[in-house]
Write a protein that holds these residues in place. Sequence first.
Motif, short mmCIF file in Angstrom:
data_model
loop_
_atom_site.label_atom_id
_atom_site.label_comp_id
_atom_site.label_asym_id
_atom_site.label_seq_id
_atom_site.Cartn_x
_atom_site.Cartn_y
_atom_site.Cartn_z
N ASP A 101 0.86 -1.17 0.00
CA ASP A 101 0.00 0.00 0.00
C ASP A 101 0.90 1.23 0.00
O ASP A 101 2.12 1.10 0.19
N PRO A 102 0.35 2.42 -0.15
CA PRO A 102 1.18 3.61 0.06
C PRO A 102 1.86 3.59 1.43
O PRO A 102 2.97 4.09 1.59
N ALA A 103 1.17 2.99 2.43
CA ALA A 103 1.77 2.77 3.75
C ALA A 103 1.86 1.25 3.96
O ALA A 103 0.94 0.63 4.49
N PRO A 104 2.94 0.62 3.50
CA PRO A 104 3.02 -0.85 3.51
C PRO A 104 3.00 -1.44 4.92
O PRO A 104 3.49 -0.83 5.88
N ILE A 105 2.42 -2.64 5.01
CA ILE A 105 2.33 -3.39 6.26
C ILE A 105 3.06 -4.71 6.07
O ILE A 105 2.87 -5.39 5.06
N VAL A 106 3.89 -5.08 7.05
CA VAL A 106 4.61 -6.34 7.02
C VAL A 106 3.96 -7.30 8.02
O VAL A 106 3.70 -6.92 9.16
N ILE A 107 3.67 -8.52 7.56
CA ILE A 107 3.10 -9.56 8.43
C ILE A 107 4.22 -10.52 8.79
O ILE A 107 4.77 -11.21 7.93
N ASP A 108 4.57 -10.57 10.09
CA ASP A 108 5.69 -11.34 10.62
C ASP A 108 7.02 -10.79 10.08
O ASP A 108 7.03 -9.93 9.19
N ALA A 109 8.13 -11.28 10.66
CA ALA A 109 9.38 -10.56 10.40
C ALA A 109 10.62 -11.44 10.38
O ALA A 109 11.71 -10.97 10.68
N GLY A 110 10.49 -12.71 10.02
CA GLY A 110 11.68 -13.53 9.82
C GLY A 110 12.42 -13.84 11.11
O GLY A 110 11.94 -13.61 12.22
N ASP A 111 13.64 -14.36 10.95
CA ASP A 111 14.44 -14.80 12.09
C ASP A 111 15.47 -13.74 12.48
O ASP A 111 15.63 -12.74 11.77
N PRO A 112 16.18 -13.94 13.59
CA PRO A 112 17.07 -12.88 14.08
C PRO A 112 18.42 -12.80 13.38
O PRO A 112 19.21 -11.89 13.69
N GLU A 113 18.74 -13.71 12.48
CA GLU A 113 20.07 -13.73 11.87
C GLU A 113 20.29 -12.52 10.96
O GLU A 113 19.34 -11.96 10.41
N LYS A 114 21.57 -12.16 10.79
CA LYS A 114 21.91 -11.00 9.98
C LYS A 114 21.42 -11.13 8.55
O LYS A 114 20.97 -10.16 7.92
N ARG A 115 21.47 -12.36 8.03
CA ARG A 115 21.03 -12.55 6.64
C ARG A 115 19.55 -12.22 6.48
O ARG A 115 19.10 -11.84 5.39
N ALA A 116 18.77 -12.36 7.56
CA ALA A 116 17.33 -12.05 7.48
C ALA A 116 17.12 -10.56 7.29
O ALA A 116 16.15 -10.14 6.65
N GLU A 117 17.99 -9.74 7.86
CA GLU A 117 17.89 -8.30 7.64
C GLU A 117 18.03 -7.98 6.15
O GLU A 117 17.28 -7.16 5.62
N MET A 118 18.97 -8.65 5.49
CA MET A 118 19.16 -8.42 4.05
C MET A 118 17.94 -8.90 3.27
O MET A 118 17.54 -8.26 2.28
N THR A 119 17.32 -9.99 3.72
CA THR A 119 16.11 -10.48 3.05
C THR A 119 15.02 -9.43 3.08
O THR A 119 14.35 -9.17 2.07
N ILE A 120 14.82 -8.79 4.23
CA ILE A 120 13.79 -7.76 4.34
C ILE A 120 14.15 -6.54 3.49
O ILE A 120 13.32 -6.02 2.74
N ARG A 121 15.38 -6.10 3.60
CA ARG A 121 15.79 -4.91 2.84
C ARG A 121 15.64 -5.15 1.33
O ARG A 121 15.12 -4.30 0.60
N GLU A 122 16.10 -6.30 0.85
CA GLU A 122 16.03 -6.59 -0.57
C GLU A 122 14.60 -6.80 -1.03
O GLU A 122 14.22 -6.39 -2.14
N GLY A 123 13.77 -7.45 -0.18
CA GLY A 123 12.37 -7.65 -0.54
C GLY A 123 11.61 -6.35 -0.64
O GLY A 123 10.80 -6.16 -1.55
N LEU A 124 11.88 -5.44 0.28
CA LEU A 124 11.24 -4.13 0.20
C LEU A 124 11.70 -3.37 -1.03
O LEU A 124 10.90 -2.75 -1.74
#
Length: 332
Positions: free
Chosen positions: A37-60
């Motif tokens: 949406d213009p104001a996107p909503i994320v449902i759940d947020a992956g695991d705590p590992e550093k690679r998961a941060e990259m998954t979120i950043r790249e997916g967004l």
Amino acid sequence: MEDSTEPQTLSATMRVSRLDFDIEWPPKHAAAYIIEDPAPIVIDAGDPEKRAEMTIREGLAASDYDLSDVEAVVVTHPHSDHIGQVPLLREAGATVYAPQPVLEQLDRDEDDLADGVREIGRSAGYHGEAIDREVERAQSSLRRNRKLLAPNEAVSFEHGESFTVAGREFEAIHTPGHQVHHASLVIERRGRKLLFSGDALIEPFRPGAINVGLDHGAYEAVDAFHRALDRLEGRDVDRVYPGHGPIFDDNEGVIANTRVGLESLTDATLEAVEAVGPATPREITRHRTGEARHPAQLLDTLGALGTLERRNWIRFEDRDGVRYYSVRNASP
């Protein structure tokens, strides 16, 4: 990963993208979703590992968003493979939403948790240092999850009620069994209903009946799972977005398969009791699964034993806090 099969009438106003995270334990992956949406909503947020941060950043970025664009993150349940990157999203400005009982659970006194783990662990056949290890495991998980999903920094919602996030209305369905305070989330757009089922409903496998872990309530896990399926059954859901496995449309079929999986677990546990009883839950688990490699295998057994006892198919004898199960028509 974009949900490219989303119907055109829906995608014209709202699209759902999927984020896939690699995790170290079965089923080796977890999913989160971006409601675009213009104001996107994320449902759940992956695991705590550093690679998961990259998954979120790249997916967004694949959906032309920055981390700071995320308006909110909504949590289905407090397992680390679903709340791992909540701090990242919160620090970037997202409002965090979670079920009220989850936030209360995260504020639990650690000594009270230890008492529950010791009592239920002993009933299952743990003793000595093995119980101490289970207590430390449970307390460590509580501390980790409390840090990831800080109760005083989240907005609560209630099971069985609707709540609004960034202008979108969600219905929260209480779906315990996999996790005692688990919420499945329904949103509607142009008459079509989308279900974010977390780990309550997965295709093609049955989620573990973890419920409370090794704690008071462990023997209620399978019955709780059936209650969750009762609440999902008969709903006019057009598409299901699970926390593991593929996105699917056959809500009723997957509910039926999950029930079959729970009954198969119950049957296999009864067979194990018949074969080795009187026996402790740990002994029954070893007979049912071979070498038990994951805590979920014992927790499945505890839930199934509770169901079998309430169905009057088995009984247990308490020997100094340890449960020894046998079938009803056998000698103690």
